[in-house]
Design a protein around this motif. Structure first.
Motif, PDB file in Angstrom:
ATOM      1  N   ALA A  98       0.845  -1.205   0.000  1.00 49.08           N
ATOM      2  CA  ALA A  98       0.000   0.000   0.000  1.00 49.08           C
ATOM      3  C   ALA A  98       0.874   1.247   0.000  1.00 49.08           C
ATOM      4  CB  ALA A  98      -0.929  -0.018   1.209  1.00 49.08           C
ATOM      5  N   ALA A  99       1.948   1.205   0.788  1.00 45.34           N
ATOM      6  CA  ALA A  99       2.855   2.358   0.842  1.00 45.34           C
ATOM      7  C   ALA A  99       3.583   2.533  -0.488  1.00 45.34           C
ATOM      8  CB  ALA A  99       3.862   2.178   1.974  1.00 45.34           C
ATOM      9  N   PHE A 100       3.932   1.413  -1.114  1.00 43.24           N
ATOM     10  CA  PHE A 100       4.630   1.454  -2.407  1.00 43.24           C
ATOM     11  C   PHE A 100       3.739   2.136  -3.469  1.00 43.24           C
ATOM     12  CE2 PHE A 100       5.515  -0.930  -6.464  1.00 43.24           C
ATOM     13  CZ  PHE A 100       6.758  -0.363  -6.719  1.00 43.24           C
ATOM     14  N   LEU A 101       2.478   1.722  -3.522  1.00 39.52           N
ATOM     15  CA  LEU A 101       1.560   2.311  -4.509  1.00 39.52           C
ATOM     16  C   LEU A 101       1.346   3.790  -4.233  1.00 39.52           C
ATOM     17  CD1 LEU A 101      -1.126  -0.508  -4.926  1.00 39.52           C
ATOM     18  CD2 LEU A 101       0.724   0.110  -6.477  1.00 39.52           C
ATOM     19  N   ARG A 102       1.199   4.124  -2.964  1.00 35.71           N
ATOM     20  CA  ARG A 102       0.984   5.529  -2.621  1.00 35.71           C
ATOM     21  C   ARG A 102       2.211   6.362  -2.989  1.00 35.71           C
ATOM     22  NH1 ARG A 102      -2.890   7.440   0.483  1.00 35.71           N
ATOM     23  NH2 ARG A 102      -3.990   5.932  -0.788  1.00 35.71           N
ATOM     24  N   LEU A 103       3.371   5.806  -2.780  1.00 32.16           N
ATOM     25  CA  LEU A 103       4.612   6.504  -3.122  1.00 32.16           C
ATOM     26  C   LEU A 103       4.655   6.802  -4.621  1.00 32.16           C
ATOM     27  CD1 LEU A 103       7.521   7.468  -2.308  1.00 32.16           C
ATOM     28  CD2 LEU A 103       8.297   5.163  -2.850  1.00 32.16           C
ATOM     29  N   LEU A 104       4.308   5.822  -5.437  1.00 31.19           N
ATOM     30  CA  LEU A 104       4.326   6.032  -6.888  1.00 31.19           C
ATOM     31  C   LEU A 104       3.288   7.075  -7.301  1.00 31.19           C
ATOM     32  CD1 LEU A 104       4.772   2.452  -8.441  1.00 31.19           C
ATOM     33  CD2 LEU A 104       6.502   4.137  -7.818  1.00 31.19           C
ATOM     34  N   GLN A 105       2.091   6.970  -6.709  1.00 25.48           N
ATOM     35  CA  GLN A 105       1.026   7.913  -7.062  1.00 25.48           C
ATOM     36  C   GLN A 105       1.432   9.353  -6.726  1.00 25.48           C
ATOM     37  OE1 GLN A 105      -2.284   6.493  -4.770  1.00 25.48           O
ATOM     38  NE2 GLN A 105      -2.753   4.819  -6.199  1.00 25.48           N
ATOM     39  N   LEU A 106       1.926   9.536  -5.510  1.00 27.41           N
ATOM     40  CA  LEU A 106       2.262  10.900  -5.089  1.00 27.41           C
ATOM     41  C   LEU A 106       3.471  11.434  -5.847  1.00 27.41           C
ATOM     42  CD1 LEU A 106       1.632  11.130  -1.248  1.00 27.41           C
ATOM     43  CD2 LEU A 106       0.067  11.409  -3.141  1.00 27.41           C
ATOM     44  N   ASN A 152      -1.542  -8.351  -6.619  1.00 22.67           N
ATOM     45  CA  ASN A 152      -0.413  -9.267  -6.399  1.00 22.67           C
ATOM     46  C   ASN A 152       0.669  -9.159  -7.464  1.00 22.67           C
ATOM     47  OD1 ASN A 152      -1.438 -10.381  -4.045  1.00 22.67           O
ATOM     48  ND2 ASN A 152      -2.753 -11.767  -5.208  1.00 22.67           N
ATOM     49  N   TYR A 153       0.579  -8.123  -8.309  1.00 21.20           N
ATOM     50  CA  TYR A 153       1.550  -8.031  -9.398  1.00 21.20           C
ATOM     51  C   TYR A 153       2.942  -7.710  -8.844  1.00 21.20           C
ATOM     52  CZ  TYR A 153       3.968  -6.771 -13.613  1.00 21.20           C
ATOM     53  OH  TYR A 153       4.885  -6.725 -14.615  1.00 21.20           O
ATOM     54  N   SER A 154       3.930  -8.452  -9.313  1.00 24.71           N
ATOM     55  CA  SER A 154       5.314  -8.211  -8.893  1.00 24.71           C
ATOM     56  C   SER A 154       6.082  -7.481  -9.978  1.00 24.71           C
ATOM     57  CB  SER A 154       6.024  -9.548  -8.668  1.00 24.71           C
ATOM     58  OG  SER A 154       5.990  -9.884  -7.343  1.00 24.71           O
ATOM     59  N   PRO A 155       6.547  -6.274  -9.718  1.00 27.69           N
ATOM     60  CA  PRO A 155       7.348  -5.581 -10.734  1.00 27.69           C
ATOM     61  C   PRO A 155       8.616  -6.372 -11.038  1.00 27.69           C
ATOM     62  CG  PRO A 155       6.863  -4.157  -8.859  1.00 27.69           C
ATOM     63  CD  PRO A 155       6.456  -5.532  -8.470  1.00 27.69           C
ATOM     64  N   LYS A 188      16.947  -1.925  -3.076  1.00 27.21           N
ATOM     65  CA  LYS A 188      16.543  -2.976  -2.130  1.00 27.21           C
ATOM     66  C   LYS A 188      15.415  -2.469  -1.221  1.00 27.21           C
ATOM     67  CE  LYS A 188      18.167  -6.514   1.000  1.00 27.21           C
ATOM     68  NZ  LYS A 188      19.280  -7.118   1.709  1.00 27.21           N
ATOM     69  N   THR A 189      15.504  -1.192  -0.861  1.00 26.60           N
ATOM     70  CA  THR A 189      14.448  -0.607  -0.034  1.00 26.60           C
ATOM     71  C   THR A 189      13.134  -0.587  -0.807  1.00 26.60           C
ATOM     72  OG1 THR A 189      16.083   0.776   1.054  1.00 26.60           O
ATOM     73  CG2 THR A 189      13.799   1.464   1.256  1.00 26.60           C
ATOM     74  N   LEU A 190      13.239  -0.222  -2.083  1.00 23.15           N
ATOM     75  CA  LEU A 190      12.023  -0.178  -2.898  1.00 23.15           C
ATOM     76  C   LEU A 190      11.457  -1.582  -3.114  1.00 23.15           C
ATOM     77  CD1 LEU A 190      10.572   2.248  -4.034  1.00 23.15           C
ATOM     78  CD2 LEU A 190      11.635   1.835  -6.249  1.00 23.15           C
ATOM     79  N   MET A 191      12.334  -2.558  -3.238  1.00 23.32           N
ATOM     80  CA  MET A 191      11.873  -3.951  -3.360  1.00 23.32           C
ATOM     81  C   MET A 191      11.109  -4.374  -2.114  1.00 23.32           C
ATOM     82  SD  MET A 191      14.990  -6.008  -5.155  1.00 23.32           S
ATOM     83  CE  MET A 191      14.147  -7.520  -5.571  1.00 23.32           C
ATOM     84  N   ALA A 192      11.606  -3.961  -0.969  1.00 22.54           N
ATOM     85  CA  ALA A 192      10.919  -4.307   0.289  1.00 22.54           C
ATOM     86  C   ALA A 192       9.552  -3.645   0.325  1.00 22.54           C
ATOM     87  CB  ALA A 192      11.760  -3.867   1.475  1.00 22.54           C
ATOM     88  N   LEU A 193       9.511  -2.405  -0.141  1.00 19.76           N
ATOM     89  CA  LEU A 193       8.245  -1.678  -0.148  1.00 19.76           C
ATOM     90  C   LEU A 193       7.249  -2.326  -1.116  1.00 19.76           C
ATOM     91  CD1 LEU A 193       7.513   0.758   1.529  1.00 19.76           C
ATOM     92  CD2 LEU A 193       8.132   2.225  -0.387  1.00 19.76           C
ATOM     93  N   ALA A 194       7.786  -2.879  -2.210  1.00 20.25           N
ATOM     94  CA  ALA A 194       6.920  -3.538  -3.204  1.00 20.25           C
ATOM     95  C   ALA A 194       6.513  -4.941  -2.753  1.00 20.25           C
ATOM     96  CB  ALA A 194       7.640  -3.602  -4.551  1.00 20.25           C
ATOM     97  N   GLY A 195       6.982  -5.345  -1.562  1.00 24.36           N
ATOM     98  CA  GLY A 195       6.606  -6.664  -1.040  1.00 24.36           C
ATOM     99  C   GLY A 195       7.420  -7.795  -1.639  1.00 24.36           C
ATOM    100  N   MET A 196       8.539  -7.470  -2.298  1.00 24.53           N
ATOM    101  CA  MET A 196       9.335  -8.517  -2.952  1.00 24.53           C
ATOM    102  C   MET A 196      10.371  -9.112  -2.006  1.00 24.53           C
ATOM    103  SD  MET A 196       9.711  -6.381  -6.455  1.00 24.53           S
ATOM    104  CE  MET A 196      10.647  -7.504  -7.461  1.00 24.53           C
ATOM    105  N   VAL A 197      10.781  -8.366  -1.005  1.00 22.82           N
ATOM    106  CA  VAL A 197      11.659  -8.914   0.030  1.00 22.82           C
ATOM    107  C   VAL A 197      11.141  -8.419   1.382  1.00 22.82           C
ATOM    108  CG1 VAL A 197      13.737  -9.006  -1.407  1.00 22.82           C
ATOM    109  CG2 VAL A 197      13.272  -6.972  -0.080  1.00 22.82           C
TER     110      VAL A 197
END
Lengths: 158, 212
Positions: free
Chosen positions: A46-54, A85-88, A105-114
């Motif tokens: 949710a935070a990852f999507l909000r970050l991209l939107q803003l 559930n889409y994984s970039p 790596k931080t962005l990957m964590a935010l995207a739920g990948m790690v």
């Protein structure tokens, strides 16, 4: 079971192994899933999507323009926005991290990948995701929140 | 099963005798908790202090004792390597499971059975990228490669022709992709988006250097 007795083979493989971690984690993943990992991933996401939107709105860019600026496929950006559930791809994460000036790596964590298993990181993500509502133009508070959060993310690996 | 294998002494570079075995006990799990984990945490602290968080291993929070129930599961097999009376690496493989992880996903072999490597880990004192930051040499080299070899040979024994599948942890993806020559097939949303890799029979044979 007959194992190889070829020493040159072993030397070559050992040299390759020396450069890496070689952990396999299916079992670990199942155990972690027994905790609140799923919920944690959704919060990060949710935070990852909000970050991209803003970030997109802050730069006054359409989705297409944002994709072009990040040098990623616009179709993938739409998938990220609309598919829970889409994984970039790693490349996309890398490109977005360059554009946003946030470690990949931080962005990957935010995207739920790690999973960083970092309480401070999770708390900041939840606060950020809950802090703003999608509107046409960022309010000054939203702009401040966005800049503050990007600063927090970018300083994590310094 | 006990099979002699050679690994490499990390200090002298000499080949040394070790043993591949498959009779894992609870004591082996406890050994990993008691001896492996403190070293991983010490190295992790050092990496963190050096600002090299990106080098941190993915498994600092693992607790092996939680895996003990898997010892008694059918269709699950364990391999371990011991040398100088200490456990140097451990691996869990499966020939059948209910989650579909023993089925190929790579289009050229989709639907065929494979050996699923459920877990593979090497003792921290054998991991060069972990020991270098704390100024120590590895004790043994080639342990992980031997465990991969055991998985391939067991796959062949089970009639899977060397086909193997595994979920790599993020920090290990370059190893499976670039060094082993496995095919990265997909990120698996059921497994925390870990990347799923497969070996075809030809690739497995190449990994063994044609010695099957």
């Amino acid at each position: 079971m007959r194992m190889s007795r070829d020493r040159s083979w072993l030397l070559k493989r050992a040299e390759q192994e020396d450069r890496h971690f070689i952990s396999v984690g299916g079992l670990v993943s199942r155990i972690a899933a027994g905790t609140s990992g799923g919920e944690r991933t959704r919060l990060m996401r949710a935070a990852f999507l909000r970050l991209l939107q803003l970030a997109r709105r802050d730069k006054r860019l359409t989705t297409e323009q944002f994709a072009e600026k990040a040098d990623i496929d616009v179709a993938e950006l739409i998938l990220i926005d609309n598919t829970p559930n889409y994984s970039p791809t790693p490349r996309t994460i890398y490109k977005l991290s360059s554009l946003l000036k946030v470690p990949s790596k931080t962005l990957m964590a935010l995207a739920g990948m790690v999973d960083l298993k970092d309480a401070q990181f999770e708390e900041a993500a939840v606060k950020f995701a809950a802090s703003s509502e999608p509107m046409d133009k960022l309010t000054s508070d939203e702009q401040k929140t966005l800049q503050g959060y990007i600063k927090f993310l970018s300083e994590r690996e310094k | 099963m006990k099979e002699p294998v050679e690994i490499i002494d990390g200090t002298t570079g000499q080949f040394v005798d070790a043993e591949l075995f498959d009779e894992i006990t609870v004591e082996h799990f406890l050994e990993t908790k008691k001896l492996w984990r403190p070293l991983v945490l010490r190295a992790s602290e050092k990496l963190r202090a050096q600002g090299r968080q990106n080098m941190l291993p993915d498994y600092t929070n693992w607790d092996w004792t939680k895996k003990e129930p898997y010892l008694h599961m059918l269709a699950t097999k364990f391999f371990g390597i011991t040398c100088r009376k200490a456990l140097q690496g451990i691996e869990v493989v499966q020939t059948e499971n209910i989650t579909g992880d023993c089925q190929c996903r790579l289009p050229v072999q989709r639907g065929k059975s494979l050996l699923y490597v459920d877990y593979l880990q090497v003792a921290p004192w054998n991991i060069k990228v972990l020991m270098e930051p704390i100024g120590e040499k590895v004790e043994f080299r080639g342990v992980g490669s031997r465990l991969m070899e055991a998985a391939i040979r067991f796959s062949i024994e089970e009639g899977f022709k060397g086909r193997i599948g595994l979920h790599s942890l993020p920090s290990s993806e370059p190893f499976y992709r670039n060094e082993c020559g496995m095919v990265p097939v997909m990120r698996d949303p059921r497994k925390q988006n870990l990347l799923w890799f497969e070996f075809t029979p030809d690739q497995a044979q190449a990994y063994l250097g044609g010695d099957i």
